[in-house]
Design a protein around this motif. Structure first.
Motif, PDB file in Angstrom:
ATOM      1  N   VAL A   1      -1.702  50.936  84.505  1.00  0.00           N
ATOM      2  CA  VAL A   1      -0.549  51.475  83.770  1.00  0.00           C
ATOM      3  C   VAL A   1       0.739  50.832  84.270  1.00  0.00           C
ATOM      4  CG1 VAL A   1       0.780  53.561  83.268  1.00  0.00           C
ATOM      5  CG2 VAL A   1      -1.714  53.615  83.170  1.00  0.00           C
ATOM      6  N   LYS A   2       0.847  50.583  85.564  1.00  0.00           N
ATOM      7  CA  LYS A   2       2.025  49.901  86.106  1.00  0.00           C
ATOM      8  C   LYS A   2       2.200  48.532  85.455  1.00  0.00           C
ATOM      9  CE  LYS A   2       2.165  51.950  90.730  1.00  0.00           C
ATOM     10  NZ  LYS A   2       3.580  52.240  90.944  1.00  0.00           N
ATOM     11  N   LEU A   3       1.103  47.786  85.331  1.00  0.00           N
ATOM     12  CA  LEU A   3       1.164  46.464  84.695  1.00  0.00           C
ATOM     13  C   LEU A   3       1.561  46.576  83.228  1.00  0.00           C
ATOM     14  CD1 LEU A   3      -1.977  44.702  86.221  1.00  0.00           C
ATOM     15  CD2 LEU A   3       0.427  44.119  86.620  1.00  0.00           C
ATOM     16  N   LEU A   4       0.958  47.525  82.515  1.00  0.00           N
ATOM     17  CA  LEU A   4       1.299  47.720  81.107  1.00  0.00           C
ATOM     18  C   LEU A   4       2.770  48.097  80.933  1.00  0.00           C
ATOM     19  CD1 LEU A   4      -1.864  49.651  79.882  1.00  0.00           C
ATOM     20  CD2 LEU A   4      -1.148  47.347  79.181  1.00  0.00           C
ATOM     21  N   ALA A   5       3.288  48.929  81.819  1.00  0.00           N
ATOM     22  CA  ALA A   5       4.671  49.383  81.719  1.00  0.00           C
ATOM     23  C   ALA A   5       5.667  48.232  81.918  1.00  0.00           C
ATOM     24  CB  ALA A   5       4.936  50.496  82.732  1.00  0.00           C
ATOM     25  N   LYS A   6       5.257  47.187  82.613  1.00  0.00           N
ATOM     26  CA  LYS A   6       6.132  46.022  82.829  1.00  0.00           C
ATOM     27  C   LYS A   6       6.184  45.091  81.622  1.00  0.00           C
ATOM     28  CE  LYS A   6       5.490  45.928  87.811  1.00  0.00           C
ATOM     29  NZ  LYS A   6       4.942  45.206  88.947  1.00  0.00           N
ATOM     30  N   ASP A   7       5.221  45.207  80.731  1.00  0.00           N
ATOM     31  CA  ASP A   7       5.149  44.346  79.553  1.00  0.00           C
ATOM     32  C   ASP A   7       6.163  44.824  78.517  1.00  0.00           C
ATOM     33  OD1 ASP A   7       4.497  43.105  77.095  1.00  0.00           O
ATOM     34  OD2 ASP A   7       2.382  42.967  77.646  1.00  0.00           O
ATOM     35  N   PRO A   8       7.129  43.985  78.141  1.00  0.00           N
ATOM     36  CA  PRO A   8       8.149  44.412  77.171  1.00  0.00           C
ATOM     37  C   PRO A   8       7.593  44.687  75.768  1.00  0.00           C
ATOM     38  CG  PRO A   8       8.357  42.069  77.642  1.00  0.00           C
ATOM     39  CD  PRO A   8       7.310  42.615  78.579  1.00  0.00           C
ATOM     40  N   ASN A   9       6.366  44.264  75.505  1.00  0.00           N
ATOM     41  CA  ASN A   9       5.753  44.484  74.195  1.00  0.00           C
ATOM     42  C   ASN A   9       4.915  45.755  74.137  1.00  0.00           C
ATOM     43  OD1 ASN A   9       6.722  41.977  73.075  1.00  0.00           O
ATOM     44  ND2 ASN A   9       5.231  40.979  74.405  1.00  0.00           N
ATOM     45  N   VAL A  10       4.885  46.489  75.253  1.00  0.00           N
ATOM     46  CA  VAL A  10       4.052  47.688  75.339  1.00  0.00           C
ATOM     47  C   VAL A  10       4.942  48.880  75.673  1.00  0.00           C
ATOM     48  CG1 VAL A  10       2.162  48.805  76.598  1.00  0.00           C
ATOM     49  CG2 VAL A  10       2.042  46.354  76.110  1.00  0.00           C
ATOM     50  N   GLU A  11       4.748  49.975  74.938  1.00  0.00           N
ATOM     51  CA  GLU A  11       5.447  51.221  75.240  1.00  0.00           C
ATOM     52  C   GLU A  11       4.408  52.215  75.746  1.00  0.00           C
ATOM     53  OE1 GLU A  11       8.901  54.025  73.299  1.00  0.00           O
ATOM     54  OE2 GLU A  11       7.654  52.830  71.967  1.00  0.00           O
ATOM     55  N   VAL A  12       4.565  52.654  76.982  1.00  0.00           N
ATOM     56  CA  VAL A  12       3.596  53.535  77.629  1.00  0.00           C
ATOM     57  C   VAL A  12       4.105  54.968  77.603  1.00  0.00           C
ATOM     58  CG1 VAL A  12       2.444  54.087  79.811  1.00  0.00           C
ATOM     59  CG2 VAL A  12       2.747  51.698  79.143  1.00  0.00           C
ATOM     60  N   TYR A  13       3.233  55.865  77.156  1.00  0.00           N
ATOM     61  CA  TYR A  13       3.499  57.300  77.226  1.00  0.00           C
ATOM     62  C   TYR A  13       2.425  57.935  78.101  1.00  0.00           C
ATOM     63  CZ  TYR A  13       6.836  57.383  73.343  1.00  0.00           C
ATOM     64  OH  TYR A  13       7.939  57.212  72.547  1.00  0.00           O
ATOM     65  N   ILE A  14       2.811  58.941  78.831  1.00  0.00           N
ATOM     66  CA  ILE A  14       1.856  59.795  79.540  1.00  0.00           C
ATOM     67  C   ILE A  14       1.775  61.084  78.732  1.00  0.00           C
ATOM     68  CG2 ILE A  14       1.335  61.054  81.654  1.00  0.00           C
ATOM     69  CD1 ILE A  14       1.292  57.990  82.016  1.00  0.00           C
TER      70      ILE A  14
END
Length: 134
Positions: free
Chosen positions: A37-50
């Motif tokens: 999730v940390k890696l995904l959150a750094k990607d500007p093309n991905v929006e992470v929700y918990i």
């Protein structure tokens, strides 16, 4: 979050203890999941929700403890991207812009995964140390 990022089911008597103050905040992480999730959150093309269910009424500190856990292990996901649902509530209905075909839910609960797919998203089953057949 519980059973997917945090080792909820590893705790002895977790169904009884989750009413204790400090229970949610002290859960150990699934380190590989948190790192992903940390890696995904750094990607500007991905929006992470918990998306995490919070016990209604009691314990009154459940949401605060979950925020504290996330602040410790996943500060990359800001409070605007943390959604706490009522137990049993359809997570797919709570995404602010609605579910898109590219949206993915990672969860350990089959009901949540099925509902997410019904709204047009993709789902991934997170397998933990319990087996839920719903």
């Amino acid at each position: 979050m519980d059973g997917t990022l945090a080792r909820f089911h590893d705790e002895d008597r977790y169904l009884e203890r989750m009413w204790e103050q400090g229970f949610f905040e002290q859960l150990k992480p699934f380190e590989n999941a948190v790192d992903t999730v940390k890696l995904l959150a750094k990607d500007p093309n991905v929006e992470v929700y918990i998306l995490s269910a919070a016990i209604e009424v009691e314990p009154p500190y459940c949401v605060a403890q979950k925020h504290a856990w996330l602040d410790r292990y996943l500060p990359e996901v800001d409070k605007q991207h943390r959604i706490f649902t009522a137990v049993g509530e359809n997570k797919a209905e709570l995404i602010p812009q609605g579910i898109r075909k590219s949206d993915v839910l990672i969860d350990d609960y089959n009901k949540n995964l099925d509902e997410w797919q019904q709204y047009g998203g993709h789902s991934v089953k997170f397998v933990n140390n319990i087996k839920i057949n719903y």
